[in-house]
Structures are given as C-alpha cells and as structure tokens.
Write an enzyme that holds these catalytic residues in place. Structure first.
Site, short mmCIF file in Angstrom:
data_model
loop_
_atom_site.label_atom_id
_atom_site.label_comp_id
_atom_site.label_asym_id
_atom_site.label_seq_id
_atom_site.Cartn_x
_atom_site.Cartn_y
_atom_site.Cartn_z
N ALA A 170 0.82 -1.21 0.00
CA ALA A 170 0.00 0.00 0.00
C ALA A 170 0.85 1.26 0.00
O ALA A 170 0.45 2.28 -0.56
CB ALA A 170 -0.93 -0.01 1.21
N TYR A 194 -5.07 5.49 -1.92
CA TYR A 194 -5.54 6.51 -0.98
C TYR A 194 -4.77 7.80 -1.24
O TYR A 194 -3.59 7.76 -1.62
CB TYR A 194 -5.33 6.02 0.45
CG TYR A 194 -5.94 6.88 1.52
CD1 TYR A 194 -7.32 6.86 1.74
CD2 TYR A 194 -5.16 7.73 2.29
CE1 TYR A 194 -7.89 7.65 2.73
CE2 TYR A 194 -5.71 8.53 3.26
CZ TYR A 194 -7.08 8.49 3.48
OH TYR A 194 -7.65 9.29 4.44
N THR A 196 -3.03 9.94 0.21
CA THR A 196 -1.73 10.22 0.81
C THR A 196 -0.62 9.31 0.30
O THR A 196 0.55 9.50 0.67
CB THR A 196 -1.80 10.08 2.34
OG1 THR A 196 -2.16 8.74 2.68
CG2 THR A 196 -2.81 11.05 2.93
N LYS A 197 -0.96 8.34 -0.53
CA LYS A 197 0.05 7.42 -1.03
C LYS A 197 0.90 8.09 -2.12
O LYS A 197 0.55 9.13 -2.66
CB LYS A 197 -0.61 6.16 -1.60
CG LYS A 197 -1.47 5.41 -0.59
CD LYS A 197 -0.67 4.97 0.61
CE LYS A 197 -1.45 4.00 1.49
NZ LYS A 197 -1.95 4.55 2.72
N ASN A 198 2.02 7.47 -2.48
CA ASN A 198 2.88 8.01 -3.52
C ASN A 198 2.13 8.18 -4.83
O ASN A 198 2.39 9.12 -5.58
CB ASN A 198 4.10 7.11 -3.73
CG ASN A 198 5.07 7.18 -2.57
OD1 ASN A 198 4.69 7.49 -1.45
ND2 ASN A 198 6.34 6.88 -2.81
#
Length: 390
Positions: A170, A194, A196-198
């Site tokens: 994730a 999501y 906030t992910k890379n």
C-alpha cells in the site's frame, strides 16, 4: 544547524503532506480526463480502468492487475481468493496499519502477529519461521514506509512450507527488492491509491496483482459479488470496483510517479545529510535503505528514543511543522485483539518502534528551505540532550 526561526521564534508552516501542492499543476489534465469520463457515462468498467490495470501490471512486471475499491479491499479479496477461512492462521506484522490484520479477521481467520526487524520496521524473517503452525495458510509481508520487506528470506521460508505470500504494498508502489518490483514477488500483491500514497487518487481505490491467470479470474470474481455470468453467483463475493473517475485521475498522475519518486529520494538524502552534519544522527535513529532495496520513501521515519518522541512532536506542531506517529499502538495490543493473549513485551521491537517513531515531511514538493526549517527546529529541540550526552 541553529538557523533563525524568525522574530516571533516560530517557523513558517511546513505541512506533513500538501496534497493540493502536488495536484495543482495537473488541474487542467484532471479536468480534461474527468470530462471525458462524464461525457462517456462509463463510470464503472470504463476504458480508463483497463488502461490503469495494464499500466500497473507493466510497472509491477506482472501478468495481471485487477482494480478494486481500496487497498483494504485488496487485502480482503486476496485472502478470499486464496480460500482463507475459519480456523486458518495468517502471519502478519503487528507494526502496520489496521487493515492488514482486520482483513484476516473479516474472513474468519486468526492473525498471528510477529515482530519486526528494527532497521526496516518490516517483518523479521527470523521470527517468521517460529510462528508457522499446521494452521498457517498465508503470510502477509508489509512493505512499510516505502521499503520492501526481506522477500528473499520470506519467500524461501514460505516455499519450504508451501505457504502463499501476500505483499501489502500500500505504501510501496515502485519500490524494489533485488531488482524486482513490489507486488511481483509474492502470490498476490496489494496496492492502495488513498490520496496520501505516492500514487494517490481523489478518494479510495486499490489494485491487486498476480502472475497466476486462474487466480486473477478468482480475484475479479470475488470483487464482483462472485457473479459470472450476470446473476449467476459461483461464490459469495463483495462489491469492490475501481471507479472510472478514480482511474482517470490515476492515469494522469502515473505519468509523473517516477519524477515524484526521485524528488522523495532527494528529500530523504537531504534529511540524511542535514541531520548528520548537525550531529543529530547521534540522537536520532535515521531510516536506511538496505542494500538491494530501492526505497520510495512514502514516509521518512526517524526514531526518537528515551521517551522524548511525544515532546518533540508537540513542539514541532507548536512551531507549525507537521509530523505524525505511524503507529502508536501495535496491533497485537489493540483492544479488539485482546482475546488473542498478547501482552506488553510480547513483541519487543514492535513495541519499541511504536514508542520512538516519528515521520517528517517528505512529500515531493517539499522545498529545501522547508526541509532546513525542520532540521533546524529538531536541532534546537534536541541540542540540550546532545550536550548532556557529549
């Protein structure tokens, strides 16, 4: 590095993450992509979903990628497709986000928590073998903070016991171990989109990967109420689809992921140089990328020992600097898992990490001045302790 903090003694704000700063340059591309979806009316199973699945499969060097509604659903679907059920055990690290273990519980199985390797915060292979029993039916290896777990050792142990391995990537799209991308090494890989992910969308989204064609079909089946053909339900599945609107946004952002990864790496190197030159590396535990690993730095997580972490976090917040604790309560000590019998001291490295870790801003658009502000403030906060230790 006692840089001045301004006349009021406070820094300008440095956010932990600035989603808008990253999205703003792509606004017109997003609008064009979303407009095409709106005009097509294909809000589910549209061509953008197919394109994203193909692009992710190619990037992860696998044969199949299957979109789903979230990273949490990806974990759940992986367990369902592997027929994990009541009375089975699944080995997981305790130092991870709750979804890693809750997916196990949701299929009726029991999570077996194991300790982490302190250098990487990832599952410790030395603890893995001891946790395997006749009921062990899967291992979930989490690639925490953007660095792959020791998949060479984990896969060797799993192969010896004929146990499938699920990669919880994730936080680790584009990370590599021994030259192999995250999500290409285990039986099934799980990704989260999501925000906030890379590679983050504008809401929830997820993806599953596998090299097994039959398993890919099972994953698609379980994600579509177990229905194929229409109104014929072969298994009891769930409703987990990647919306076309999310896929359209992600297709735009995917073109920039490599550049953002380079910027994150540069920011990590900047922290290492700044914290080392200031002498803070004697007080802080700095994160490292192990040889053979390509770290993608979803988080830059330092250790602050001696019970000082919460104080430092509070003082950074007062100075307008964002930071976060991932994760303050290990899963084996969560109230909902009390019945499993774990107690404080059960997993010492996990519990020590939970007391020491603090993640600093490392998003791609972080400026050098902002990073120097973070380092300078840490220097001020920890200087007395360094002086006492000298």
């Amino acid at each position: 590095m006692n840089a001045p903090l301004g006349s009021a003694g406070k820094t300008s704000n440095v956010p932990l993450l600035d989603v808008n700063r990253g999205n703003a340059p792509l606004r017109e591309e997003f609008i064009a992509a979303l407009t095409r979806v709106v005009d097509s009316g294909r809000f589910l199973f549209g061509p953008d979903v197919t394109q994203l699945e193909r692009s992710v499969a190619e990037r992860c060097e696998v044969e199949h990628a299957i979109g789903c509604a979230s990273g949490s659903d990806a974990l759940l679907l992986a367990l369902m497709a592997l027929d994990i059920t009541d009375y089975d055990e699944v080995i997981v690290p305790s130092f991870t986000f709750f979804a890693t273990a809750s997916a196990v519980t949701r299929v009726g199985a029991t999570p077996v928590f194991v300790d982490i390797a302190p250098a990487t915060f990832n599952l410790d292979p030395a603890c893995l073998e001891r946790a395997i029993t006749s009921r062990t039916k899967a291992i979930i290896a989490v690639h925490l903070f953007g660095q792959c777990a020791d998949m060479t050792s984990i896969l060797a142990i799993a192969k010896a016991h004929n146990i499938p391995v699920i990669e919880d990537a994730a936080q680790a799209i584009d990370a590599k171990h021994g030259g192999k991308p995250a999500c290409s090494m285990g039986t099934i890989g799980c990704l989260s989109f999501y925000p906030t992910k890379n590679l983050g969308g504008m809401g929830d989204g997820g993806m599953l990967t596998t090299n097994d064609g039959a398993l890919a079909e099972r994953l698609r089946l379980f994600a579509a109420h177990g229905m194929n053909p229409r109104y014929h339900h072969r298994v009891i599945g769930i409703n987990s689809r990647l919306d076309t609107l999310q896929a359209a946004v992600l297709n735009v952002k995917l073109q920039h992921l490599a550049q953002w990864g380079q910027q994150r790496t540069q920011n990590a190197l900047g922290y290492h140089a700044g914290l080392t030159s200031s002498g803070l590396h004697h007080t802080l535990g700095l994160p490292i990328a192990l040889p053979g690993n390509e770290h993608v730095w979803n988080q830059y997580t330092v250790r602050i020992p001696n019970g000082q972490r919460n104080m430092v976090k509070q003082r950074l917040n007062e100075a307008g600097i964002g930071s976060e604790v991932y994760y303050p309560i290990p899963l084996h000590l969560q109230e909902c898992y009390r019945s499993l019998g774990y107690r404080p001291g059960s997993l010492p490295e996990t519990e020590r990490a939970a007391e020491e870790v603090l993640s600093l801003p490392i998003f791609p658009e972080l400026t050098s001045a902002e990073q120097q502000t973070v380092i300078a403030r840490l220097d001020e906060l920890l200087l007395p302790r360094r002086a006492m230790a000298a």
